[in-house]
Scaffold this active site. Structure first.
Site, short mmCIF file in Angstrom:
data_model
loop_
_atom_site.label_atom_id
_atom_site.label_comp_id
_atom_site.label_asym_id
_atom_site.label_seq_id
_atom_site.Cartn_x
_atom_site.Cartn_y
_atom_site.Cartn_z
N GLY A 11 -37.17 -10.04 -15.94
CA GLY A 11 -37.65 -10.64 -14.68
C GLY A 11 -38.56 -11.83 -14.97
O GLY A 11 -39.41 -11.77 -15.85
N ARG A 72 -30.89 -10.41 -17.53
CA ARG A 72 -30.96 -9.08 -18.16
C ARG A 72 -29.60 -8.90 -18.81
O ARG A 72 -28.62 -8.66 -18.11
CB ARG A 72 -31.20 -8.01 -17.10
CG ARG A 72 -32.51 -8.20 -16.33
CD ARG A 72 -32.84 -6.99 -15.49
NE ARG A 72 -33.86 -7.28 -14.50
CZ ARG A 72 -35.17 -7.31 -14.77
NH1 ARG A 72 -35.59 -7.09 -15.98
NH2 ARG A 72 -36.03 -7.56 -13.80
N ASP A 103 -40.93 -5.19 -21.37
CA ASP A 103 -40.55 -4.05 -22.21
C ASP A 103 -39.09 -4.12 -22.71
O ASP A 103 -38.84 -4.02 -23.91
CB ASP A 103 -40.77 -2.79 -21.37
CG ASP A 103 -40.58 -1.54 -22.17
OD1 ASP A 103 -41.38 -1.31 -23.08
OD2 ASP A 103 -39.60 -0.81 -21.91
N THR A 125 -44.41 -10.52 -17.66
CA THR A 125 -43.84 -9.69 -16.59
C THR A 125 -44.92 -9.48 -15.54
O THR A 125 -46.09 -9.32 -15.89
CB THR A 125 -43.36 -8.31 -17.11
OG1 THR A 125 -43.17 -7.42 -15.99
CG2 THR A 125 -44.34 -7.64 -18.05
N ASP A 127 -45.26 -6.89 -13.89
CA ASP A 127 -45.52 -5.45 -13.76
C ASP A 127 -46.79 -4.96 -14.46
O ASP A 127 -47.32 -3.90 -14.10
CB ASP A 127 -44.33 -4.63 -14.31
CG ASP A 127 -43.05 -4.90 -13.54
OD1 ASP A 127 -43.14 -5.38 -12.40
OD2 ASP A 127 -41.97 -4.63 -14.10
N ASP A 129 -46.96 -3.55 -17.26
CA ASP A 129 -46.62 -2.19 -17.66
C ASP A 129 -46.58 -1.99 -19.18
O ASP A 129 -46.04 -0.99 -19.65
CB ASP A 129 -45.28 -1.79 -17.04
CG ASP A 129 -44.15 -2.73 -17.43
OD1 ASP A 129 -44.43 -3.82 -17.98
OD2 ASP A 129 -42.98 -2.40 -17.18
N ARG A 171 -41.99 -1.60 -11.12
CA ARG A 171 -41.11 -0.65 -11.82
C ARG A 171 -41.79 0.73 -11.89
O ARG A 171 -42.16 1.23 -10.84
CB ARG A 171 -40.78 -1.19 -13.22
CG ARG A 171 -39.43 -0.76 -13.72
CD ARG A 171 -39.15 -1.41 -15.04
NE ARG A 171 -38.74 -2.79 -14.88
CZ ARG A 171 -37.48 -3.18 -14.66
NH1 ARG A 171 -36.53 -2.28 -14.58
NH2 ARG A 171 -37.17 -4.44 -14.53
#
Ligand code: F6P
Length: 319
Positions: A11, A72, A103, A125, A127, A129, A171
């Site tokens: 993303g 992706r 990730d 990202t 996110d 994360d 996510r």
């Protein structure tokens, strides 16, 4: 280190362009040929690659998205696709690669490094994360976008005296919902890190109304459920008017805030430094305001710590 490649994958995130610019310019400053690999790992497979010069990255630092394009790419994770990518790397005499992504992209970076390609990862990202770093490029800008949306939602929810559930991205990570909820004064934050008790959520809305609260904003992380499903579950307990907003892809775009530009610029230069110093197969991160690097595998094996203090504080401040 004569030739390096740079790609963005997964993303897109605001600030990726600042990182690309820094890799290109810091590389050229150090007499390195820099190749821009288009559309992530897809560009490696397809040999969709261009030589970058100083002007290739002019006027991009303020732009969201990624000027190299992203994808992706499932084919890259197949044996055949990976071999094609390695052939391109050899054919183009690429000595090292900078991967800007999250990730999934770093799993690809790990594969490359294990195949002998010198690889550096820059976390990009929205996110946030990734366990090994405090922040990822794009997170701060996305947070600002969400905050802006919360303010607008607040106008209408207070006017109509409604409860509104706002679903945001992330996510499996609740950071975007948690920190925007804390900064935006949300009544509740529902995130995957904490089990949701719908009865309690309904109770909190009722209690709020009983003591004069005219409206409520509930921040929901996409990893914790979908807004409409959660609304229906709440309505099994109480029949208050609840509206839903799914913020969606707007969170990924926009002019990067200063923090994301600074992180991108510093990490881009640092990635080139790593390749020059032979400090390969690492991911870059930031801890307490400083940039550091960590072995790819070690970084990916870390488990993200949940900020329970921020979660508790959100609850306390919305009583
Ligand atoms: O990883 C960034 C992200 O925006 C996530 O928050 C979201 O779940 C996902 O990407 C959406 O992916 P796609 O762009 O493939 O729909």
């Amino acid at each position: 280190m004569k030739t390096i490649g740079v790609l963005t994958s997964g993303g897109d995130a605001p600030g990726m362009n600042a990182a690309i610019r820094a890799v290109v310019r810091y590389g050229i400053y150090n007499n390195i040929n820099v190749l821009g690999i288009n559309k992530g790992y897809r560009g490696l497979i397809d040999n969709d690659i261009e030589k970058m010069d100083l002007s290739s990255v002019a006027d991009i630092i303020h732009r969201g998205g990624t000027t190299l394009g992203t994808a992706r790419c499932e084919k890259f994770m197949t044996k055949e696709g990976f071999q094609e990518a390695l052939e391109t790397i050899r054919y183009r005499d690429i000595d090292g690669i900078v991967v800007i992504g999250g990730d999934g992209s770093f799993r690809g970076a790990k594969e490359l490094s294990e195949a002998g390609v010198k690889t550096i990862g820059i976390p990009g990202t929205i996110d946030n994360d990734l366990a090994y770093t405090d922040y990822t490029i794009g997170f701060s800008t996305a947070l600002e976008t969400i905050l802006d949306a919360i303010s607008k939602i607040r106008d209408t929810s207070s006017s109509h005296e409604r409860t509104i559930i706002m679903e945001v991205m992330g996510r499996n990570c609740g950071d975007l919902a948690l920190y925007s909820g804390l900064a935006g004064g949300a009544e509740m934050v529902l995130i995957p890190e904490v089990e949701i008790n719908i009865e309690e959520v309904a109770e909190k809305i009722t209690q709020g109304m009983a003591r004069g609260k005219k409206h409520s904003i509930i921040m929901l992380a996409e990893g914790a459920g979908d807004a409409y499903g959660i609304r229906d579950q709440i309505n099994e307990y109480i029949g208050v008017p609840i509206r839903c907003t799914v913020l969606g892809y707007i969170q990924r775009g926009g002019t990067p805030v200063s923090y994301d530009r600074l992180l991108g610029s510093r990490m881009g230069a640092n990635a080139v430094e790593c390749l020059l110093n032979g400090n390969n197969n690492v991911l870059l991160g930031t801890k307490n305001g400083k940039i550091f690097d960590m072995d790819i595998e070690e970084a990916l094996n870390m488990k993200k710590k949940f900020d329970d203090k921020a979660f508790e504080l959100t609850k306390i401040l919305s009583i």
